[in-house]
Design a protein around this motif. Structure first.
Motif, PDB file in Angstrom:
ATOM      1  N   SER B 435      21.375  58.949 -25.515  1.00  0.00           N
ATOM      2  CA  SER B 435      19.964  58.595 -25.436  1.00  0.00           C
ATOM      3  C   SER B 435      19.214  59.665 -24.657  1.00  0.00           C
ATOM      4  N   GLY B 436      17.913  59.583 -24.691  1.00  0.00           N
ATOM      5  CA  GLY B 436      17.096  60.478 -23.878  1.00  0.00           C
ATOM      6  C   GLY B 436      16.561  59.708 -22.676  1.00  0.00           C
ATOM      7  N   ASP B 437      15.928  60.421 -21.765  1.00  0.00           N
ATOM      8  CA  ASP B 437      15.410  59.695 -20.605  1.00  0.00           C
ATOM      9  C   ASP B 437      14.179  58.879 -20.967  1.00  0.00           C
ATOM     10  N   GLY B 438      13.553  59.190 -22.109  1.00  0.00           N
ATOM     11  CA  GLY B 438      12.454  58.359 -22.590  1.00  0.00           C
ATOM     12  C   GLY B 438      12.987  57.105 -23.259  1.00  0.00           C
ATOM     13  N   GLY B 439      13.786  57.282 -24.268  1.00  0.00           N
ATOM     14  CA  GLY B 439      14.296  56.156 -25.059  1.00  0.00           C
ATOM     15  C   GLY B 439      15.088  55.154 -24.248  1.00  0.00           C
ATOM     16  N   ILE B 440      15.892  55.654 -23.308  1.00  0.00           N
ATOM     17  CA  ILE B 440      16.745  54.726 -22.545  1.00  0.00           C
ATOM     18  C   ILE B 440      15.887  53.738 -21.766  1.00  0.00           C
ATOM     19  N   ASN B 464      15.748  65.428 -19.896  1.00  0.00           N
ATOM     20  CA  ASN B 464      14.948  66.661 -19.835  1.00  0.00           C
ATOM     21  C   ASN B 464      13.575  66.388 -19.239  1.00  0.00           C
ATOM     22  N   THR B 465      13.457  65.248 -18.614  1.00  0.00           N
ATOM     23  CA  THR B 465      12.251  64.815 -17.896  1.00  0.00           C
ATOM     24  C   THR B 465      11.005  64.725 -18.789  1.00  0.00           C
ATOM     25  N   LEU B 487       7.317  62.911 -18.217  1.00  0.00           N
ATOM     26  CA  LEU B 487       7.620  61.623 -17.591  1.00  0.00           C
ATOM     27  C   LEU B 487       7.553  61.690 -16.071  1.00  0.00           C
ATOM     28  N   ARG B 488       7.307  62.889 -15.539  1.00  0.00           N
ATOM     29  CA  ARG B 488       7.136  62.996 -14.094  1.00  0.00           C
ATOM     30  C   ARG B 488       5.665  62.863 -13.706  1.00  0.00           C
ATOM     31  N   ALA B 489       4.795  63.018 -14.691  1.00  0.00           N
ATOM     32  CA  ALA B 489       3.358  63.114 -14.404  1.00  0.00           C
ATOM     33  C   ALA B 489       2.856  61.891 -13.650  1.00  0.00           C
ATOM     34  N   ARG B 490       2.057  62.142 -12.641  1.00  0.00           N
ATOM     35  CA  ARG B 490       1.405  61.053 -11.912  1.00  0.00           C
ATOM     36  C   ARG B 490      -0.096  61.302 -11.918  1.00  0.00           C
ATOM     37  N   GLU B 549      24.360  60.887 -16.620  1.00  0.00           N
ATOM     38  CA  GLU B 549      23.068  61.540 -16.780  1.00  0.00           C
ATOM     39  C   GLU B 549      23.299  63.047 -16.848  1.00  0.00           C
ATOM     40  N   PHE B 550      22.947  63.632 -17.976  1.00  0.00           N
ATOM     41  CA  PHE B 550      23.092  65.074 -18.142  1.00  0.00           C
ATOM     42  C   PHE B 550      21.733  65.725 -17.935  1.00  0.00           C
ATOM     43  N   MET B 551      21.661  66.658 -17.018  1.00  0.00           N
ATOM     44  CA  MET B 551      20.392  67.316 -16.748  1.00  0.00           C
ATOM     45  C   MET B 551      20.203  68.461 -17.742  1.00  0.00           C
ATOM     46  N   ILE B 552      19.225  68.295 -18.605  1.00  0.00           N
ATOM     47  CA  ILE B 552      18.989  69.236 -19.694  1.00  0.00           C
ATOM     48  C   ILE B 552      17.696  69.991 -19.409  1.00  0.00           C
TER      49      ILE B 552
END
Lengths: 172, 575
Positions: B435-440, B464-465, B487-490, B549-552
């Motif tokens: 999965s991706g960090d979005g989909g998960i 991949n954030t 996905l880090r944006a605030r 978690e694989f950091m891509i």
């Protein structure tokens, strides 16, 4: 590649479906969901009360029409799809027209018009008249245009076409 | 005969259908059915954490086992939460029977508490949907539902059950047979058409098989491989068709389509006869439709008449189940001289292989290669996005390996729950969710279901954030305007994003801490050399999920690629 033909024309389907809640919505939803150009749809029960029969007319090209028939066939609720486009068949539509604010002269003219169109005067009032016309869709169109030319205040309701295959006639 | 309630008949019907697992989430208008389920122990009831997770789990279970997935939810929100899952299953032809609770019949139409017209809502996204208004019809309708879901082109079915109807006493009999006058699944093969197709194939200089998901659904992989070996005709597959033939087979050229391999797309563009089985020629497959397989006569085998000649012009249409067809074809097939053509294809394959950068550091390719080397007979379930495409590119499909992916609808959030369902169906297999960090994060709550069911699912998060696939399009086609994909944006990033010296806020959530909060092992992999070890650890963790978690790097792209609307042979190879 698919040849997108531009032969848009009117096509006719007679459809046997289960006479059940939701089936009309299913068929209508198929047309709207897939952006098919539905022109007219009528439905009523048949000699078998568990079955309804729909008459559908669509404006489409060949490829879309093929797809429409296949999509209809796919629906579990559809029992039979009959393409009436190339088959000789009877197609008629019921039309009621009220004409208001008629003079005496208007009324007698309306009687004559009805006569010419093979229509009947169904109801009659002091200054209004109602005509019932069972004709092909196109003839009903003509009838309405004619009345609109001469009378400013008319009210129209039409039932959509019903169609059935001819028994012996080959003419459409 | 002693009359029984609808609820009792429901349980009897499921047992009769051989259902041993039911994915259920209770609620006010389904509580009576759950009460009946409580009184028996033949059907295992799985409680997920969200109805969307529930239906994806049933979907994963069905795809992994070939059985019908069964869902039971309450009315209103329980039912509407199924909608995405129903559409997902519908697009990928997955057999599901979804039972929804409904308000009592006298309240239907009253805007009662938790009332929705779920049959109306799902009408256009499922194979069949129906409300059971009469207790007398209950048995017949359940029978029909299972039959419709699993036969023909399989698909999801919705059966809506008003509470009072289910409490009514009626016949205890569950019918043995089913007859639906408007639904007769196609069987048999038109031999004349088969021979016409075969004649084209035998005369071809550059013939090509295109295998779609239909081959996998029909479980025709082995006989298809046999057919390929007899005819010596090379094969390309769609994403859903991947695994129709082992990927290390000498006649397998690659996946084709938007992110297909160069050789596979060239094969399509240059073949003179395209023999396709079980694909609907979706736009992601064809590229620019006018230039799809321009030199080829096309034979199209599909169980769905409506899929044939819809998107592309077909010379020989054949309506048939893939397995029945291939079996029949094996009786007539003969070898075709393809040596030169296969040589040409292999030339392309060698000259333009799939591959990512080989320098130090983690790449998705290296992770997937590790899976290829470290596992056997495994089931890989993906979410949707870049990681999904990388999986379809690099996953080796040896015999027994399965790939489950939301190909048609492209549903983010599918991966984790579907992996859980697959693991429930195939207890002994290694089930790996990619999965991706979005989909998960769309269905991450289902980790709890994995814990409850003591499932050794291996959950790989390619972090991949960013929402990587959309970001890739923004990078390539939208002037690097990364609108809503970080996905880090605030809020406070506004005006500072991508400016010199601005330090991006830290990533959240911490997936390792999150895993730990569910009581499961979380492993973060930042170095290439730690990949293998992480999978070994996960392999040995046999009664709980493992999160890796694989950091891509966020700039990793899925390549090659065909831009939407371009022909297949116009590929972006690198950038």
């Amino acid at each position: 590649m698919l040849n997108i033909s531009n032969n848009m024309s009117e096509r006719w389907i007679s459809l046997y479906v289960e006479n059940r809640v939701g089936v009309l919505a299913k068929i209508a939803g198929l047309f709207s969901g897939k952006s098919y150009n539905l022109d007219s749809l009528t439905v009523g029960t048949t000699e078998d009360p568990t079955m309804s029969r729909m008459t559908i007319s669509v404006i489409s090209d060949d490829a879309t029409f093929e797809q429409i028939k296949k999509q209809l066939n796919r629906a579990v609720e559809v029992i039979k799809v009959i393409d009436l486009t190339q088959t000789s068949s009877y197609k008629k539509e019921l039309l009621f027209v009220k004409v208001f604010h008629c003079t005496k002269l208007d009324k007698s003219e309306l009687f004559q018009i009805a006569n010419v169109f093979n229509a009947q005067v169904a109801d009659y009032g002091k200054d209004s008249i109602m005509i019932e016309c069972v004709q092909t869709k196109r003839k009903n169109d003509d009838f309405i245009s004619l009345l609109k030319e001469s009378y400013s205040n008319i009210e129209v309701v039409r039932g959509g076409s019903v169609a059935i295959e001819s028994i012996s006639k080959t003419e459409q | 005969m002693k009359k029984i309630t609808g609820n009792k008949l429901f349980v009897r019907a499921l047992q009769d259908e051989g259902v041993d697992v039911l994915f259920g989430y209770p609620g006010g208008y389904a509580i009576d059915i759950f009460d009946e389920l409580y009184k028996q122990d033949i059907i295992d009831v799985i409680l997920p954490r969200h109805e969307q997770g529930l239906i994806h789990a049933a979907d994963g279970y069905a795809r992994a086992t070939g059985k019908v997935g069964v869902c039971l939810v309450t009315s209103g929100p329980g039912a509407t939460n199924l909608v995405t899952g129903i559409a997902t299953a519908n697009y990928d032809s997955v057999p599901l029977v979804c039972f929804t609770g409904q308000v009592p019949r006298n309240l239907i139409g009253n805007d009662a508490f938790q009332e929705v017209d779920i049959v109306g809502i799902t009408r256009n996204i499922c194979k069949w949907s129906i409300t059971v208004h009469n207790r007398d019809d209950l048995g017949r309708i359940i029978k029909e539902a299972f039959y419709i879901a699993r036969t023909g082109k399989p698909g999801p079915v919705v059966v809506d059950l008003p509470k009072d109807m289910m409490l009514e006493y009626g016949t205890p009999i569950y019918p043995n047979e089913v007859s639906i006058r408007g639904y007769k699944p196609i069987s048999g093969v038109h031999i004349g058409q088969l021979k016409r197709g075969l004649r084209l194939l035998n005369k071809a200089k550059k013939p090509l098989f295109l295998a779609g998901g239909g081959v996998n659904i029909a479980q025709a992989n082995d006989i298809f491989t046999k057919l390929v070996e007899i005819t010596k005709v090379p094969v390309v597959t769609t994403i859903m068709g991947k695994g129709a033939i082992p990927t290390n087979h000498p006649y397998f050229i690659g996946n084709m389509g938007m992110h297909g391999s160069y050789a596979a797309n060239q094969a399509i563009s240059n073949c003179d006869v395209l023999f396709s089985i079980g694909t609907r020629f979706n736009d992601r497959i064809t590229g620019k439709i006018e230039e799809f397989a321009p030199k080829a006569k096309i034979i199209h085998v599909d169980i769905d008449t409506a899929s044939i000649s819809r998107n592309i012009h077909v010379d020989v249409p054949i309506v048939s189940d893939a397995k029945e067809f291939i079996n029949k074809m094996l009786e007539y097939a003969q070898s075709v001289d393809t040596e030169e053509w296969v040589g040409q294809l292999n030339g392309w394959k060698e000259k333009y292989p799939l591959g990512m950068r080989k320098d130090k550091g983690i790449t998705p390719e290296k992770i997937i290669q590790a899976i290829n080397h470290q596992f056997e007979q495994h089931i890989v379930v993906t979410d949707v996005g870049q990681h999904q495409m990388w999986t379809t590119q690099y996953l080796e499909m040896k015999q027994g390996v399965k790939l489950l992916t939301s190909g048609g609808l492209g549903t983010m959030g599918y991966g984790l729950p579907a992996a859980i369902g697959a693991q429930i169906g195939e207890e002994n297999a290694h089930v790996i969710c990619i999965s991706g960090d979005g989909g998960i994060q769309m269905n991450i709550q289902e980790l709890a279901t994995g814990v409850c069911q003591e499932l050794p699912v291996i959950v790989c998060i390619f972090n991949n954030t960013h929402l990587g696939m959309v970001r890739q399009w923004q990078k390539l086609f939208y002037g690097k305007r990364y609108s809503s994909t970080c996905l880090r944006a605030r809020k406070s990033c506004k005006g500072h994003c991508m400016t010199d010296g601005y330090e991006c806020p830290p990533y959240f959530p911490d997936f390792i801490k999150l895993a730990e909060s569910y009581g499961v092992l979380g492993i973060r992999v930042e170095k290439e050399e730690d990949i293998c070890n992480a999978f070994e650890q996960a392999k040995n963790n046999r009664n709980k999920p493992t999160v890796i978690e694989f950091m891509i790097h966020s700039d990793e792209l899925v390549l090659p690629m065909v831009k939407g609307g371009n022909p297949l042979n116009k590929m972006i190879m690198n950038c």
